[in-house]
Write a protein that holds these residues in place. Structure first.
Motif, short mmCIF file in Angstrom:
data_model
loop_
_atom_site.label_atom_id
_atom_site.label_comp_id
_atom_site.label_asym_id
_atom_site.label_seq_id
_atom_site.Cartn_x
_atom_site.Cartn_y
_atom_site.Cartn_z
N HIS A 234 -10.10 15.17 0.56
CA HIS A 234 -8.80 15.11 1.25
C HIS A 234 -8.55 13.70 1.82
CE1 HIS A 234 -5.53 16.57 3.99
NE2 HIS A 234 -5.97 15.57 4.71
N HIS A 238 -5.63 10.47 0.74
CA HIS A 238 -4.79 9.57 1.54
C HIS A 238 -4.92 8.13 1.04
CE1 HIS A 238 -3.40 12.56 4.27
NE2 HIS A 238 -4.58 12.81 4.81
N GLU A 314 0.19 15.53 4.22
CA GLU A 314 -1.05 16.32 4.32
C GLU A 314 -1.10 17.40 3.24
OE1 GLU A 314 -3.50 15.52 6.00
OE2 GLU A 314 -2.60 14.02 7.31
N HIS A 359 -0.23 18.30 11.00
CA HIS A 359 -0.78 19.00 9.84
C HIS A 359 -0.12 20.37 9.70
CE1 HIS A 359 -3.71 15.86 10.32
NE2 HIS A 359 -4.33 16.21 9.21
ZN LIG Z 1 -5.07 14.33 6.11
#
Ligand SMILES: [Zn+2]
Length: 381
Positions: A234, A238, A314, A359
């Motif tokens: 994850h 980004h 996200e 998020h």
């Molecule tokens: Zn993140």
């Protein structure tokens, strides 16, 4: 039974934290508004800035006083939310002196930065009385980029200890994963997050060529290797998507919106009530308390937009991580574990998400991963 009570505890904790965050926003607006509109700010200005063009020591003393008073006013809530509540739910491993030490250290670091920013703001206001807010927004972009570079080097090590990950097998596995994602890292580090909290976290450090992955020791203790891979994938997403640069660019746009509101609101207030703070001139330091109220107002109005964009980013990182690891089940479990350790409410009320959360709700993130697992299963038949 334990599962249910854990979930209830998580819900109780995160609702309390959310209420405290919303209360904090309201309190900032209310107290800065009272300070200005009760005439108190005007009296402080008369005492600390008696002349129209004060010299720099006077200006710095003035800014430091306002900043210090508003910091002190927010301290009880910060202690309650950051210490009392964290202990009540067994999330904090800190004692009071350590919390006080952290808080003082942060204030010692932020005060000179604040003073420099306020001086820069008024210098810009005097030079460009009409377009100051555009100049400031343009300046925010390189400033944020430099800060993002310096933070892991100069500031983070003052709060935590970093060392190479002891589990070298896991380090190799994670390096392999980030290689496959196309964002090779120089090393994998671990950080002693457990000296403050039982919460878990992981992040990439540095935006230059020497990127590192940092894993909290709490993450290492509480998660399986597959789950850690999901979390790191994850974070790698980004990097792959350039989300840091997106955020830096966005902070310029966001600042533009904020300062445009601050400009419009403060000008109106100063023109309508020139006696309020002893000036009708926005470029006088005496306007600072009015700008403070306007800034709080602009924050409440515009932060939801920034948060909505963050939740979008996200969601995309979640999707990327599931595809990179090819293990949606481990990803869903990692999200569950994160929720347990950080006591997150999987399903917060919608308005709270819109106003506070960067998020998406955990329940949504888990559901998306499980949908992907289901699709994989169908694909295999
Ligand atoms: Zn993140």
């Amino acid at each position: 039974v334990t599962a249910i009570s854990n979930q209830e505890r998580a819900q109780e904790y995160s609702r309390l934290k959310d209420r405290l965050a919303l209360g904090g926003m309201a309190l900032t607006l209310l107290s800065s508004g009272t300070f200005v509109f009760s005439g108190m700010a005007g009296r402080v200005n008369k005492r600390l800035l008696p002349t129209a063009r004060p010299a720099w020591p006077q200006r710095l003393r003035y800014t430091a006083t306002l900043s210090g008073v508003s910091w002190l006013a927010g301290l009880p809530l910060a202690f309650f939310s950051g210490y009392v509540v964290e202990h009540r739910y067994g999330l904090s491993t800190q004692r009071v002196p350590a919390w006080v030490g952290d808080t003082l250290k942060s204030k010692a670091i932020s005060t000179p930065v604040e003073l420099a920013l306020v001086e820069g703001l008024y210098a810009t206001l005097r030079r460009w009385p009409r377009g100051w807010w555009l100049v400031c927004s343009a300046a925010v972009v390189p400033l944020t980029a430099v800060f993002a570079q310096l933070f892991p080097v100069l500031i983070a090590p003052r709060f935590n200890r970093y060392e190479p990950l002891r589990d070298r097998e896991l380090a190799d596995r994670l390096k392999n994963l980030t290689d496959r994602a196309g964002v090779p890292v120089a090393d994998v580090l671990q950080m002693d997050m457990s000296r403050r909290t039982t919460k878990a976290n992981a992040f990439f450090s540095g935006i230059g060529r020497t990127k590192r992955i940092v894993l909290a020791d709490t993450l290492l203790d509480g998660f399986t290797h597959e789950q850690i891979e999901g979390v790191v994938a994850h974070e790698a997403a980004h990097q792959v998507h350039g989300d840091i640069w997106r955020f830096i660019a966005l902070s310029g746009i966001f600042t533009m919106g904020m300062t445009a509101v601050v400009d419009a609101v403060s000008r109106r207030v100063l023109h309508a009530m020139p006696d309020l703070v002893g000036t009708d001139d926005l470029s006088s330091h005496r306007s600072l308390p009015v700008m403070g109220v306007a800034l709080a107002l602009a924050g409440v109005a515009l932060t939801p937009l920034q948060l909505a964009y963050s939740r979008h980013i996200e969601r995309r990182a979640d999707r990327f991580a599931v595809d990179l690891t090819g293990n949606p089940r481990a990803y869903a479990n990692a999200m569950r574990r994160l929720g347990e350790m950080n006591l997150s409410d999987p399903n917060p009320p919608r308005p709270v998400t819109l106003l506070l959360h960067s998020h998406p709700p955990l329940a949504e993130r888990i559901e998306r991963a499980e949908d992907r697992e289901y699709q994989q299963m169908l694909g295999n038949i």
